[in-house]
Structures are given as C-alpha cells and as structure tokens.
Design a protein around this motif. Sequence first.
Motif, short mmCIF file in Angstrom:
data_model
loop_
_atom_site.label_atom_id
_atom_site.label_comp_id
_atom_site.label_asym_id
_atom_site.label_seq_id
_atom_site.Cartn_x
_atom_site.Cartn_y
_atom_site.Cartn_z
N ILE A 1 -1.69 34.49 -14.02
CA ILE A 1 -1.22 33.46 -15.62
C ILE A 1 -1.72 32.31 -15.11
O ILE A 1 -2.24 31.47 -15.97
N ARG A 2 -1.48 31.65 -13.77
CA ARG A 2 -2.10 30.36 -13.60
C ARG A 2 -3.40 30.46 -13.31
O ARG A 2 -4.00 29.34 -13.97
N LEU A 3 -4.05 31.39 -13.28
CA LEU A 3 -5.77 31.43 -13.09
C LEU A 3 -6.37 31.32 -14.57
O LEU A 3 -7.19 30.78 -15.06
N ILE A 4 -5.61 32.29 -15.39
CA ILE A 4 -5.85 32.33 -16.79
C ILE A 4 -5.77 30.99 -17.59
O ILE A 4 -6.55 30.62 -18.31
N SER A 5 -4.52 30.21 -17.17
CA SER A 5 -4.30 28.99 -17.62
C SER A 5 -5.43 27.85 -17.27
O SER A 5 -6.02 27.09 -17.89
N ALA A 6 -6.07 27.88 -15.70
CA ALA A 6 -6.90 27.22 -15.39
C ALA A 6 -8.24 27.55 -16.13
O ALA A 6 -8.99 26.69 -16.36
N CYS A 7 -8.54 28.66 -16.35
CA CYS A 7 -9.50 29.04 -17.30
C CYS A 7 -9.70 28.45 -18.52
O CYS A 7 -10.80 28.14 -19.01
N ASP A 8 -8.33 28.38 -19.41
CA ASP A 8 -8.68 27.83 -20.59
C ASP A 8 -8.75 26.42 -20.61
O ASP A 8 -9.27 25.90 -21.24
N GLN A 9 -8.05 25.82 -19.35
CA GLN A 9 -8.44 24.35 -19.09
C GLN A 9 -9.77 24.13 -18.89
O GLN A 9 -10.33 22.92 -19.64
N PHE A 10 -10.70 24.86 -18.48
CA PHE A 10 -11.93 24.55 -18.42
C PHE A 10 -12.67 24.79 -19.87
O PHE A 10 -13.56 23.93 -20.14
N ASP B 1 -8.90 32.25 -27.95
CA ASP B 1 -7.87 33.43 -28.80
C ASP B 1 -7.58 34.59 -27.91
O ASP B 1 -6.33 35.04 -27.84
N ALA B 2 -8.35 35.22 -27.10
CA ALA B 2 -8.18 36.40 -26.53
C ALA B 2 -7.17 35.94 -25.15
O ALA B 2 -6.30 36.72 -25.02
N ILE B 3 -7.25 34.73 -24.39
CA ILE B 3 -6.57 34.24 -23.60
C ILE B 3 -4.94 34.08 -24.05
O ILE B 3 -4.05 34.41 -23.52
N PHE B 4 -4.93 33.78 -25.58
CA PHE B 4 -3.59 33.37 -26.00
C PHE B 4 -3.25 34.80 -26.13
O PHE B 4 -1.84 34.63 -25.96
N VAL B 5 -3.80 35.93 -26.66
CA VAL B 5 -3.18 36.99 -26.78
C VAL B 5 -2.40 37.61 -25.46
O VAL B 5 -1.51 38.12 -25.30
N GLN B 6 -3.31 37.30 -24.31
CA GLN B 6 -2.80 37.93 -23.02
C GLN B 6 -1.68 37.04 -22.63
O GLN B 6 -0.78 37.80 -21.95
N LEU B 7 -1.56 36.02 -22.67
CA LEU B 7 -0.54 35.15 -22.27
C LEU B 7 0.81 35.61 -23.04
O LEU B 7 2.01 35.61 -22.70
N CYS B 8 0.56 35.88 -24.40
CA CYS B 8 1.71 36.39 -25.31
C CYS B 8 2.35 37.50 -24.86
O CYS B 8 3.34 37.95 -24.89
N VAL B 9 1.58 38.63 -24.20
CA VAL B 9 2.04 39.89 -23.74
C VAL B 9 2.63 39.60 -22.50
O VAL B 9 3.72 39.90 -22.41
N MET B 10 2.31 38.44 -21.67
CA MET B 10 3.27 38.32 -20.58
C MET B 10 4.36 37.39 -20.62
O MET B 10 5.28 37.43 -19.81
N ALA B 11 4.60 36.94 -21.96
CA ALA B 11 5.94 36.42 -22.19
C ALA B 11 6.93 37.27 -22.32
O ALA B 11 8.10 36.79 -22.68
N ARG B 12 6.59 38.61 -22.48
CA ARG B 12 7.61 39.62 -22.55
C ARG B 12 7.73 40.49 -21.29
O ARG B 12 8.27 41.43 -21.31
N ASP B 13 7.32 39.75 -19.95
CA ASP B 13 7.35 40.50 -18.94
C ASP B 13 8.76 40.75 -18.63
O ASP B 13 9.79 40.06 -18.94
N MET B 14 9.16 41.56 -17.49
CA MET B 14 10.46 41.91 -17.19
C MET B 14 10.89 40.76 -16.19
O MET B 14 12.06 40.63 -16.32
N SER B 15 10.15 40.08 -15.58
CA SER B 15 10.58 38.86 -14.71
C SER B 15 10.80 37.60 -15.28
O SER B 15 9.86 37.25 -16.39
N MET B 16 11.85 36.93 -15.18
CA MET B 16 11.98 35.91 -15.90
C MET B 16 11.06 34.74 -15.47
O MET B 16 10.53 33.82 -16.18
N LYS B 17 10.93 34.75 -14.02
CA LYS B 17 9.84 33.78 -13.51
C LYS B 17 8.32 33.90 -14.31
O LYS B 17 7.74 32.65 -14.61
N VAL B 18 8.05 35.05 -14.34
CA VAL B 18 6.93 35.34 -14.97
C VAL B 18 6.97 34.97 -16.50
O VAL B 18 5.63 34.29 -16.91
N ARG B 19 7.56 35.25 -17.26
CA ARG B 19 8.22 34.62 -18.60
C ARG B 19 7.97 33.28 -18.71
O ARG B 19 7.27 32.45 -19.50
N VAL B 20 8.66 32.37 -17.94
CA VAL B 20 8.57 30.93 -17.77
C VAL B 20 7.31 30.49 -17.66
O VAL B 20 6.52 29.67 -18.26
#
Length: 953
Positions: A220-229, A244-263
């Motif tokens: 997730i941190r790498l995806i965020s770095a890609c978007d900042q670039f 837009d594709a990155i936005f969808v990927q992060l929305c999927v991870m926002a429903r991850d089972m791990s609380m830290k991943v969702r944050v």
Amino acid sequence: METHLLERFNLHLNNPSDAQAWLRALTSAKALLANPNSSDSTRRAVVDGLTRLLCRGNADFTILRYIVKLLGDAAALHGIFAPSIIEVLRPLLEGEEKLVADALSALASVDGFLLEEGLVLSLASSLHVSVRSMLVKLLVSSLDRDKISIVVMKPHFMIRVLLGLAEDLYPLIRAKAVDGLALVCRIDDTVVGFQTVKCFNDCATSFLHNDEELTRLSAIRLISACDQFLASNKGDTRYCELTDAIFVQLCVMARDMSMKVRVEAFSALGKLQGVSEHMLLQSLSKKILGTQNIENTFVEHTLRNSKFPFSSSAGAFVHGIEDEFHEVRMVACKSLGTLCNLSIQFSSAALDLLMDMLNDHEIAVRLQTLETLYQMAANDRLIIQEKHMHMFLGLLNDVDAIIRFATRKLLLLVELPKLEIFKAAINSILTNLERHPEEEEDVFFILFCIGVSNAKLALKLAKEFASVVQPFSVGELILDTPWAAGHLVLIVSSTFSSKQKISDIPTVLFSYAVPLVGRISRSLGGFVSQYFLSNYLCHLSGIHVSFGIPMSEETKLTAMKLEETLANSLKCRDKLCNSLLLLHDENLKSKCKEDKFGSCQVSASSEIFLQRERDIDDRLTQSIKCILGKVQETWHLIHSHCGFVALRILRACKEELDFINLDINGSGADFVAFGLEYVQVIMLFAEIWQQMYAKSFRVTAMAALDILIEKLDASLRRLKYCFSGLSVEEECHLLELILVSHVLRLHKFQICSRDILMKMDSTISRLQILCEEGSNISAFIKEAKMYSTEEGTNECSREFPVDKLLQLFYLRLIPFRGKFRHIKADLTAIGNNSENPLHYVSGLPVGITFEIFLYNTSQMERVWLKLAIDGSFQYIFLDLCKFRVCHEVRKGTLTIPYYAAPRAASFVLKACICIEFPVGDVLHLKRKVGGPKHDSIRISQEVDVYFVGIGSY
C-alpha cells in the motif's frame, strides 16, 4: 591500568584450551578499544590480536561473531585501522559461512568500504536469511540522501535488485524491499518514468492479497508513492488514468481483515490527487453507479482486465466510518475531508456521512470529524444544510470540554443565512454558557465574532431582547444571568460592523452592557482595552458624567479598525492572523499570553488531542519495553542477594530513560515518567533486600529500613494514583508489589499488625476482582491470602512467616500497555523570588498569587494546595470548575491568603500541589480537620515562597 588490561588480554588470548579465557580476553579488548585515553599502540596490539584469533578459525562461532563486531566498532571509531580491518573482514563476504551477515553489518559503518554491483548480486543470492536481510537494509538506507552511502551501483541496477528481493520468501525482506521501491519512487525523479511507475504499481498489486500483513502494508505504501509521483506529472494523460486504477485498488484494501492495513489504505486514499469525480462518488455509495460515464478507455480497459473492477470501490468510505475500530474511523474521516477538495459534488455527498460521525461514542472520532469539517469550511467546501444544524449545534453541549471548544471555533466559519438558524445557534451557545460558566471567556469571544459577521441578524435579535428587557427595567430582571450577558455581548459586537445602524439599537442596552466591559475585554485577550470599551459604550448610551470623555474622531477610527481586523481574522480561517493590534493600550500586548484569534483553529487543538490519543512511536515503545525487560531480569540478582550488581544495572536503566526523556514530550513523556518511577521502586526493593539479609544487620539498622519502606510506599502510591487509565494487567502488577510492601512492613515489626493485615486483605480482594477467574493469581498472593485470613481471626499477635512469603514472590514482566496519562502539576509563585520577597506583618494574613497548571485531571479528583513551614500545614482546596480547560490542561491563577505567618524577620514557605486518594480508599482515611480527609500525594515540585517582615530592613 591500560598496561594491566593489555597483559590480561594477551594472557587470555594465548590460552586456546579455555573458552572462558577467550571471553575474558574479548572483555578486556572491548574496554581498551572503547577507552578514549588508550594509546594507538595499545589499540593496534588489540586489533592484531583479534585478527589473529579470527584467522585462526578454531574458536566458538559466538566468539567469532563477537570478534567481527569488535573489529567493526574499532574501524568505525578509529579510522587509522579501517583499511586493515576492511582487508580482514571483506573476504568473509565472499564465503559461505554464517559470518557473512555479521561482517556486512560490521563493515556498513566503516569509512572506505564500498558495495559494488558484483558483491551485491552475490549477497542477494545468499542462502542465509540474515545476509539478505542485512543487504536489503543497507540498500534502503543508501537511498537516504542525508546519509553516507556505501553502495556503488547504477539506479536501474538498484531497482532490479530490489524487485528481485521483493520476491523473497522471507516476509520481512519482501516488505523492506518494497519499501525501498517506494523510496526510489519518491526521491529519484531522474530515473523513474511512467513505465517504471507502472512496473512498481504492478509489483505492489501482486502483493495486495499476500498472507503476510507486513507485505500488504508495504504494498500500500508503494502504491501511495506511485500516486504521489503521478501527481507531480499531471501533464501526461496516462498518469491521470492510472490514478483512478490506484484509487480502486486502495478501496479494496480498505476492507482488509487487518485493522492496520485498513488504516494504511485509508491514509493512502487521503493522499490521492486527480481522481475522477465518478470514482469518488462510487466510494460513497454501496449501490453500483455504473461505468457509462467513464470516458477514459485506458482506465476502463485496466479495470475490466484486472482483479479490481470498478465496482470494487463501492461504499469504501461507508465501511470506513462504520468500522469497529476508532483508528480506522478517524483516518477514514480525515481522508474523506481531504478528498472533498477534489470535487464539490463529492463534498456535498460526503457531508451526510460526516454528520453521522458527530454521534460517534469516541471523543477522538468526534474531534477528528470537527477538524475535517473545519478544513472543508476553510476550502469553501462546507455548506451545512438546515437538516444538519440540530445535530451540529448539539455538540455545543457535549459532555467533553474539548468537543465544545472545537464546535464553537467551527461555528465561526459556518454561514447562518436565516434568522431561525441564527437564533438556534445563539440559543445553543447560551445554553453552553449556562451549563459551563467556566467557559465564559471563550463563549464571549465566539459571540463577539458572530455579532461582527452577522450584524443584521444580531440587530433583529437585539430588538427582541429589548422588548423582553424594557418591561422589567425597574430592576426585576437580573442582567448578570448567562442568557442576558450573552445577548449583550452579541449586541455590542454588532456595532463594530459597517453594515449595522447603531441608531436602530435601543441605547438602554449599551448602558446595561457597561458592567460587562471587563469580562468582554478579557475574553478578547486584550484585543480591545477595557478603557476604550468603557468610553465607547458610555458614548453610545449617552452617559458622559462618569467618564467625561466623548467619543472623538480617533475613537471612531479605532472602531473601524477593530471591525476591519476582526473581518480579516475571520477570512484567515485556518491561517494564523498575526495582524491583531491592541487598541488604545499597547502595554496589554506583552501581558496577553494567549492569542484568542490564533486559538480559533480547530486543527491546532484537535491535533494536540489526537496526538495524545495515538499510540506513541513504535521505536519509543520498544525502547521502554526493552528497558523494563532489563529491570525484570534483575530480580533473580536481588533474590540471590546480589543487590550491588542489580543496583548497577537498574541505575543504567534509569540513565537510559533519562536520556530518552530529553527528546520527547506529550504522551511519550508520561510513559517515560512511569518507567522512571517503576525503576525507582525496584531499586528500593533491592536496597531493602540488602538491608534485611545483610550479615551485619542490627537493630540499629531498623531506622534505615523504615525509611526505605516509607519511600517504597510513596513510590508505589504515585504509580497507582498518579497515572490514570492503567490497564487491568498493569494495576494487578502494581497491586502485587503493594502487597509485597505490606509484607515487608510485617518484617519490620516482626509480629502481626492488625492494620497491616486489613490492608493486605483489601489489596488481595481488589486483585481477585481484577483477575479473571483467579487465573492470574500467583502463588505468593494465594499464600498471603491464606496467612492474612488465618492471622486476622487470631486474637493474639504472633510472628508472621514473612521470609516464606518473600521467597514465593517473583517479579514478573510488567505488561506495559501505554494507555495511561500522568497526573501532574506545575506551580509558580508569581512575582516572588529570593530577591523579591513578599512583605508581611506578623499576625496578619498575607496574599500569595500562584499560577497553577494541572495536567490530565478530571473534576472527580480532589486537588489541594499545601503550604508548609516548620511542621505547620495549611491546605487550600482547589475547585477545578474554576480552572480554564484546554487540551487536557487546566490553568488558573489564584491569590491565596496565608494566615500562619510566624513572628520572625523573614521566613521561607514551602508550597506544592497534592492530590487526595480516591474516596473509596478507606484504609487511608485521616481524621484531620481542615485538609484532605484521606492521604494525599504530591504531584508538583515544591516551590519556595520568600517573605520578609515590614520594618526588618
């Protein structure tokens, strides 16, 4: 000493048959190398000896590892040895031995050592996890431009190595390598292009469903770095499409089972820029909106052919604000507010979700929601509808003071277009004032600003107020009620607006407001002097007798300047307005310690509060836990009567905590304070054990033992009562230590004491209540309960089996949770020191002015100011309702009369702040009158107050 140590080193080094001798040789070597006064010849002899032992290769593996570390430290500390040590250690990197990782770690800090491409490839393909882990750590650190890099390789080669390590079987190596790719994406603009970013994004996407939480977080941190670039290169349309594709990927991870991943996912969503409006709206609705409005064929093709279709983003933020963990709800709320800057339609749709969050049961979430609304208002994205006003205004009477404070500041930016909405807002503010009179200054300030910016609506309210007041102007109406005072402040402030016709306001209202000029001036933080405001109101009311100064042209100009400055301060919104001028009294500027207009920033107050709510930095947490682990390990030394060794270790732990304390504040300082007090407790246990079991123990030593036990009791009480919010495990741990202190008191008396037995029974009962089903009850507690019950029923006092109980006790590792707050206070005697004493007349009371700061106290605590001299005490109860509250800090300035001035030319009074034990603690009940009914603990440093008698100089 240096010669002696060198001789010992050579003697032990030449004894290959004894492993212990080699360990002693290494100890001597470390002392000689670390000593700054050692000569170069001695250091050279030590380095040569260690080199010979390393090359001999017949030593134990643990010893060889320690030799490598010593050589690395020697090369880093003394550069003259670096070339020879590099020559010795470098061959170890090319071997297949387990020493490769140790050699790599040792050489990493040596000047002159470089990692070229061939060596990097060799190390990256090593079979040992420790080697690959150390390599990826060095590669990532080499990307930090603030540090000296030892890696010599081309950027494209670095990327290929990191991509290879990202496929490692070991999760920590994968995560660290992916973090390295994110760092490349952030700092190396010359190398990274669209294809590289797309490659990084594909790599991160493949890890989003990895079984390891660490890998998903790094992805997730790498995806965020890609978007900042991408955000910094908006010129290319392909970049916007990939966002837009990155936005969808992060929305999927926002429903991850791990609380830290969702944050992490929601945090990354808040950093996105350039997301299409259709994508944003889909994340607010669980209903699929369809893809017919998507014009970007690249995005459509990407989404349809990926594992993350467009529908994957549906309702992502709805799930976020409904999450069971408040940490997720907070970061989702914050990201929601940030994304509102991208679309007006999105901000309008998001407002319904944010308003629902105002009812959250967590204070931190409500406060974060208010901060988000404030930022939306600052960016012209907040239009609160009439249906939302009731819920919003309800927060003005929230149970928590900081929520009320933040809501009032947000109200400054909310438009009040209709009279009904305006009256509802004013009524809510006045209700706030009636229920919480201690917040008068801030409420008056808010009313003053609202009156300036809504002068026409304030005029209508003034006419209604006048119609209510005039029939009762004979004196039946009490004008000092919060309701009347608030209306008068609003009316007075409206006169400073150019849109207001002062002649339309009944002049009698200005005469009613004259007694309030001091309170209004104080609420504005000295912005308007009391002198000017008094003359201004008297002029408007037609009174000229008392002051005799009509309103001149200069005074009119001052009123215009006040209006202009207030208007500018409201336009500043989230920026500090530094152009606040003090009118007619420049000296007040130095006296004004608080900038009222600066304090209207909701973001500043909430950031401080949220910072206290967050967990402290992981590195600090681990450091404190590690130190507390060392403290626990000293118990077997104390129990084995090796108190001197234990005390030396404990002092080192205390020094480490003191060093950490130099560089932190906030909640971290609270945790270090707890650690320091806990170390002090264990040190006292060590000293008591030494006293009790010393061979030369005599009756004369009982006095020293008594002092130590009293100190131990005081320290344990501070831990139990001065740190609020302790977890059940932490409190159980402290209660067990308190039970040990009671047993130690029985050792002092040598016979049973009924008072101590009662305290033991009370402590054990509390432990049984806290411990679930008795599973955490230790053998010591069970045995203490049995004996205390048996002795309590026996009428004759006899010897208690103290030694047997103490042998059963074993110090367990304290379960450090770090969710507590340190109750403390700062006390200052204003205008008093040894050179400026207070003057007094013996037999007459003398006033002392104190400035008091109370941290993390609630209104349930009973706090006292204690004044002491020569065994005589005077207690003053502090009413916490009269203290101003801001960010969990209560501030007040009190003038206290002191009645017991002695007949002396001069004297020094000791003052401190104490907190009384909880009311339910009946074991500490006192029978004194005029002070605390229970025992109390000092929570501030003692302050000296100096007095000198009149006529004695």
